[in-house]
Design a protein around this motif. Sequence first.
Motif, PDB file in Angstrom:
ATOM      1  N   ARG A 130     -51.079 -25.945 -33.407  1.00 12.90           N
ATOM      2  CA  ARG A 130     -49.763 -26.578 -33.447  1.00 12.90           C
ATOM      3  C   ARG A 130     -48.679 -25.573 -33.100  1.00 12.90           C
ATOM      4  O   ARG A 130     -48.706 -24.432 -33.557  1.00 12.90           O
ATOM      5  N   VAL A 131     -47.690 -26.054 -32.314  1.00 15.49           N
ATOM      6  CA  VAL A 131     -46.479 -25.289 -32.049  1.00 15.49           C
ATOM      7  C   VAL A 131     -45.285 -26.183 -32.352  1.00 15.49           C
ATOM      8  O   VAL A 131     -45.368 -27.413 -32.259  1.00 15.49           O
ATOM      9  N   THR A 132     -44.176 -25.575 -32.732  1.00 19.67           N
ATOM     10  CA  THR A 132     -42.953 -26.345 -32.928  1.00 19.67           C
ATOM     11  C   THR A 132     -42.152 -26.396 -31.633  1.00 19.67           C
ATOM     12  O   THR A 132     -42.234 -25.489 -30.792  1.00 19.67           O
ATOM     13  N   LEU A 133     -41.366 -27.457 -31.481  1.00 17.15           N
ATOM     14  CA  LEU A 133     -40.543 -27.649 -30.285  1.00 17.15           C
ATOM     15  C   LEU A 133     -39.148 -27.049 -30.422  1.00 17.15           C
ATOM     16  O   LEU A 133     -38.282 -27.325 -29.599  1.00 17.15           O
ATOM     17  N   LEU A 134     -38.921 -26.212 -31.403  1.00 15.08           N
ATOM     18  CA  LEU A 134     -37.577 -25.726 -31.699  1.00 15.08           C
ATOM     19  C   LEU A 134     -37.078 -24.578 -30.818  1.00 15.08           C
ATOM     20  O   LEU A 134     -35.860 -24.400 -30.711  1.00 15.08           O
ATOM     21  N   PRO A 135     -37.930 -23.753 -30.195  1.00 10.11           N
ATOM     22  CA  PRO A 135     -37.368 -22.664 -29.374  1.00 10.11           C
ATOM     23  C   PRO A 135     -36.710 -23.197 -28.106  1.00 10.11           C
ATOM     24  O   PRO A 135     -36.818 -24.382 -27.773  1.00 10.11           O
ATOM     25  N   GLN A 136     -36.027 -22.308 -27.397  1.00 13.58           N
ATOM     26  CA  GLN A 136     -35.465 -22.659 -26.106  1.00 13.58           C
ATOM     27  C   GLN A 136     -36.592 -22.966 -25.108  1.00 13.58           C
ATOM     28  O   GLN A 136     -37.695 -22.443 -25.232  1.00 13.58           O
ATOM     29  N   PRO A 137     -36.337 -23.816 -24.099  1.00 15.22           N
ATOM     30  CA  PRO A 137     -37.383 -24.153 -23.131  1.00 15.22           C
ATOM     31  C   PRO A 137     -38.031 -22.934 -22.469  1.00 15.22           C
ATOM     32  O   PRO A 137     -39.254 -22.887 -22.307  1.00 15.22           O
ATOM     33  N   ASP A 138     -37.234 -21.953 -22.084  1.00 12.03           N
ATOM     34  CA  ASP A 138     -37.813 -20.771 -21.431  1.00 12.03           C
ATOM     35  C   ASP A 138     -38.724 -20.005 -22.373  1.00 12.03           C
ATOM     36  O   ASP A 138     -39.736 -19.441 -21.949  1.00 12.03           O
ATOM     37  N   ALA A 139     -38.372 -19.981 -23.657  1.00  2.00           N
ATOM     38  CA  ALA A 139     -39.238 -19.313 -24.631  1.00  2.00           C
ATOM     39  C   ALA A 139     -40.566 -20.050 -24.758  1.00  2.00           C
ATOM     40  O   ALA A 139     -41.629 -19.417 -24.889  1.00  2.00           O
ATOM     41  N   MET A 140     -40.539 -21.378 -24.703  1.00  2.00           N
ATOM     42  CA  MET A 140     -41.787 -22.139 -24.770  1.00  2.00           C
ATOM     43  C   MET A 140     -42.656 -21.865 -23.553  1.00  2.00           C
ATOM     44  O   MET A 140     -43.886 -21.700 -23.669  1.00  2.00           O
ATOM     45  N   ARG A 141     -42.045 -21.775 -22.375  1.00  2.00           N
ATOM     46  CA  ARG A 141     -42.841 -21.463 -21.175  1.00  2.00           C
ATOM     47  C   ARG A 141     -43.448 -20.065 -21.289  1.00  2.00           C
ATOM     48  O   ARG A 141     -44.606 -19.849 -20.894  1.00  2.00           O
ATOM     49  N   GLU A 142     -42.714 -19.125 -21.842  1.00  2.00           N
ATOM     50  CA  GLU A 142     -43.249 -17.781 -22.031  1.00  2.00           C
ATOM     51  C   GLU A 142     -44.400 -17.795 -23.032  1.00  2.00           C
ATOM     52  O   GLU A 142     -45.414 -17.104 -22.835  1.00  2.00           O
ATOM     53  N   VAL A 143     -44.255 -18.560 -24.100  1.00  2.00           N
ATOM     54  CA  VAL A 143     -45.336 -18.667 -25.080  1.00  2.00           C
ATOM     55  C   VAL A 143     -46.620 -19.128 -24.409  1.00  2.00           C
ATOM     56  O   VAL A 143     -47.697 -18.551 -24.614  1.00  2.00           O
ATOM     57  N   PHE A 144     -46.529 -20.149 -23.555  1.00  2.00           N
ATOM     58  CA  PHE A 144     -47.751 -20.682 -22.962  1.00  2.00           C
ATOM     59  C   PHE A 144     -48.286 -19.810 -21.835  1.00  2.00           C
ATOM     60  O   PHE A 144     -49.486 -19.860 -21.532  1.00  2.00           O
ATOM     61  N   ALA A 145     -47.441 -18.980 -21.246  1.00  2.00           N
ATOM     62  CA  ALA A 145     -47.974 -17.964 -20.331  1.00  2.00           C
ATOM     63  C   ALA A 145     -48.848 -16.982 -21.118  1.00  2.00           C
ATOM     64  O   ALA A 145     -49.928 -16.564 -20.653  1.00  2.00           O
ATOM     65  N   ARG A 146     -48.417 -16.632 -22.332  1.00  2.00           N
ATOM     66  CA  ARG A 146     -49.209 -15.728 -23.172  1.00  2.00           C
ATOM     67  C   ARG A 146     -50.471 -16.417 -23.692  1.00  2.00           C
ATOM     68  O   ARG A 146     -51.544 -15.804 -23.754  1.00  2.00           O
ATOM     69  N   VAL A 147     -50.345 -17.678 -24.072  1.00  2.00           N
ATOM     70  CA  VAL A 147     -51.520 -18.440 -24.496  1.00  2.00           C
ATOM     71  C   VAL A 147     -52.553 -18.465 -23.379  1.00  2.00           C
ATOM     72  O   VAL A 147     -53.761 -18.256 -23.610  1.00  2.00           O
ATOM     73  N   ASP A 148     -52.097 -18.710 -22.161  1.00  2.00           N
ATOM     74  CA  ASP A 148     -53.025 -18.772 -21.024  1.00  2.00           C
ATOM     75  C   ASP A 148     -53.714 -17.437 -20.777  1.00  2.00           C
ATOM     76  O   ASP A 148     -54.885 -17.400 -20.373  1.00  2.00           O
ATOM     77  N   ARG A 149     -52.998 -16.342 -21.004  1.00  2.00           N
ATOM     78  CA  ARG A 149     -53.637 -15.027 -20.815  1.00  2.00           C
ATOM     79  C   ARG A 149     -54.812 -14.864 -21.776  1.00  2.00           C
ATOM     80  O   ARG A 149     -55.883 -14.399 -21.387  1.00  2.00           O
ATOM     81  N   VAL A 150     -54.596 -15.220 -23.038  1.00  2.00           N
ATOM     82  CA  VAL A 150     -55.676 -15.089 -24.027  1.00  2.00           C
ATOM     83  C   VAL A 150     -56.820 -16.030 -23.691  1.00  2.00           C
ATOM     84  O   VAL A 150     -58.003 -15.635 -23.727  1.00  2.00           O
ATOM     85  N   LEU A 151     -56.512 -17.264 -23.329  1.00  2.00           N
ATOM     86  CA  LEU A 151     -57.568 -18.241 -23.032  1.00  2.00           C
ATOM     87  C   LEU A 151     -58.301 -17.872 -21.746  1.00  2.00           C
ATOM     88  O   LEU A 151     -59.529 -18.107 -21.644  1.00  2.00           O
ATOM     89  N   SER A 152     -57.631 -17.307 -20.778  1.00  2.00           N
ATOM     90  CA  SER A 152     -58.303 -16.879 -19.543  1.00  2.00           C
ATOM     91  C   SER A 152     -59.298 -15.757 -19.838  1.00  2.00           C
ATOM     92  O   SER A 152     -60.402 -15.722 -19.266  1.00  2.00           O
ATOM     93  N   ARG A 153     -58.928 -14.845 -20.723  1.00  4.48           N
ATOM     94  CA  ARG A 153     -59.872 -13.793 -21.121  1.00  4.48           C
ATOM     95  C   ARG A 153     -61.093 -14.411 -21.790  1.00  4.48           C
ATOM     96  O   ARG A 153     -62.237 -14.011 -21.515  1.00  4.48           O
ATOM     97  N   ARG A 154     -60.870 -15.386 -22.654  1.00  9.81           N
ATOM     98  CA  ARG A 154     -61.989 -16.030 -23.346  1.00  9.81           C
ATOM     99  C   ARG A 154     -62.861 -16.806 -22.355  1.00  9.81           C
ATOM    100  O   ARG A 154     -64.092 -16.813 -22.469  1.00  9.81           O
ATOM    101  N   ALA A 155     -62.236 -17.482 -21.399  1.00  6.78           N
ATOM    102  CA  ALA A 155     -63.004 -18.224 -20.402  1.00  6.78           C
ATOM    103  C   ALA A 155     -63.843 -17.288 -19.544  1.00  6.78           C
ATOM    104  O   ALA A 155     -65.001 -17.607 -19.200  1.00  6.78           O
ATOM    105  N   ALA A 156     -63.284 -16.137 -19.211  1.00  9.17           N
ATOM    106  CA  ALA A 156     -64.035 -15.165 -18.405  1.00  9.17           C
ATOM    107  C   ALA A 156     -65.255 -14.652 -19.168  1.00  9.17           C
ATOM    108  O   ALA A 156     -66.348 -14.476 -18.576  1.00  9.17           O
ATOM    109  N   ILE A 157     -65.110 -14.424 -20.459  1.00  8.95           N
ATOM    110  CA  ILE A 157     -66.241 -13.970 -21.271  1.00  8.95           C
ATOM    111  C   ILE A 157     -67.306 -15.057 -21.346  1.00  8.95           C
ATOM    112  O   ILE A 157     -68.509 -14.785 -21.235  1.00  8.95           O
ATOM    113  N   ALA A 158     -66.867 -16.311 -21.516  1.00  3.08           N
ATOM    114  CA  ALA A 158     -67.817 -17.435 -21.614  1.00  3.08           C
ATOM    115  C   ALA A 158     -68.591 -17.612 -20.313  1.00  3.08           C
ATOM    116  O   ALA A 158     -69.768 -18.008 -20.334  1.00  3.08           O
ATOM    117  N   ALA A 159     -67.906 -17.325 -19.178  1.00  3.41           N
ATOM    118  CA  ALA A 159     -68.583 -17.476 -17.877  1.00  3.41           C
ATOM    119  C   ALA A 159     -69.620 -16.384 -17.687  1.00  3.41           C
ATOM    120  O   ALA A 159     -70.607 -16.537 -17.002  1.00  3.41           O
TER     121      ALA A 159
END
Length: 406
Positions: free
Chosen positions: A377-406
């Motif tokens: 869960r994430v809250t919708l309270l930050p500024q839009p640009d902050a939310m986009r930055e959060v999900f860029a960071r989320v994607d970095r972590v998930l991409s590392r995990r996907a690479a390990i799984a592959a």
Amino acid sequence: MSLPTRQRLSEVRYEIRGELARRARELEAQGRSLIKLNIGNPGAFGFRAPEHLQQAIAGRIAQTDPYTHQQGLPEAREAIAAHHAARGTPGASADRVFIGNGVSELIDISLRALLNPGDEVLLPSPDYPLWSAATILNDGRPVYYQCLPENGFLPDPDEIEQLVSSRTRAIVLINPNNPTGANYPPELVARIVAIAERHGLLLMADEIYDHILYDGAIFQPLAPLAGDVPCVSFGGLSKVHRACGWRVGWAVLSGHRDKMRDYSAAMDLLGALRLCANVPGQFAIDAALNGQDTISPLCSPGGRLYETRRALIESCAASPHLQLVAPQGALYGFPAVVGPAAHAFDDHAFALELLESEDVLIVPGSSFNVPYRNHFRVTLLPQPDAMREVFARVDRVLSRRAAIAA
């Protein structure tokens, strides 16, 4: 030897302010700058309670020193009753309104007034975990009905009815929903009311997000459809009016008065034992319910909540690792991790890795009493640009995990 504590506390979880939040404070003490999306706390993101609410308190501050009646200030209860009557709550009157130190306190009081040891409460899964905790700590047993992502996080009334037992006392609805943002249509609410009527159950409606809606979604309050069926409806100033710290919530009883008489007396007794709720904040209730609408512009295109929600939806759509049921209301998104990144996925371990490596604090989905572990869960309270930055960071972590799984 450490002092013993109540055993049932071992069954209670509240990860929103739990282990991960404690680790976040340690990192901040080390000088790290974090993006914290774990709590729906508008004031922490630069929102302010509306000016006309602030002035309503400031103008009456000299009258706030004494205790008030255990149910709350008469004029505040009158305003709440009138608000509920206008939206169709049957028999709405000030004597059926209980003001508390936020909805959180009233949830606890309302369950304590109802439950005997071993009684069951039907709760949504996912739920706001305070509901589970308050049920357990009042010697009840949570029984969960599933609100599955493939069904838009809406419940199945047939499943709810199958869960009813001789020990069931209440059905809880959280609408609009925390953590999913689901908004319940009238026909679904009506079917749940019918279940409560058939089995003699109390309906409990957590409606704290009632005016936080997106894309034309319409809120259906429970009490008007419940009619004579016993019902407790919860609301407050914390979310719609961005005044969390004021700790102002209310519970409105409806349904046949004869059926609710003993329950109302129990609520009154428990309210009296805690003397009264915070008095200053109660002077803002009339202004909140009858003053300017300040939440709709935030939830409309161009408004901050709407645009941050847009950033969440677009970020999840662009990610190969995420799926999202777009929230129709409330202040949260509840994305799912999918694909190779979801292999052997543990939501708590992911949240900790995201915090340690990317300085982002989220809440693991399993904290909301679901049987799966691939949501957060994430809250919708930050500024839009902050939310986009959060999900860029989320994607970095998930991409590392996907690479390990592959």
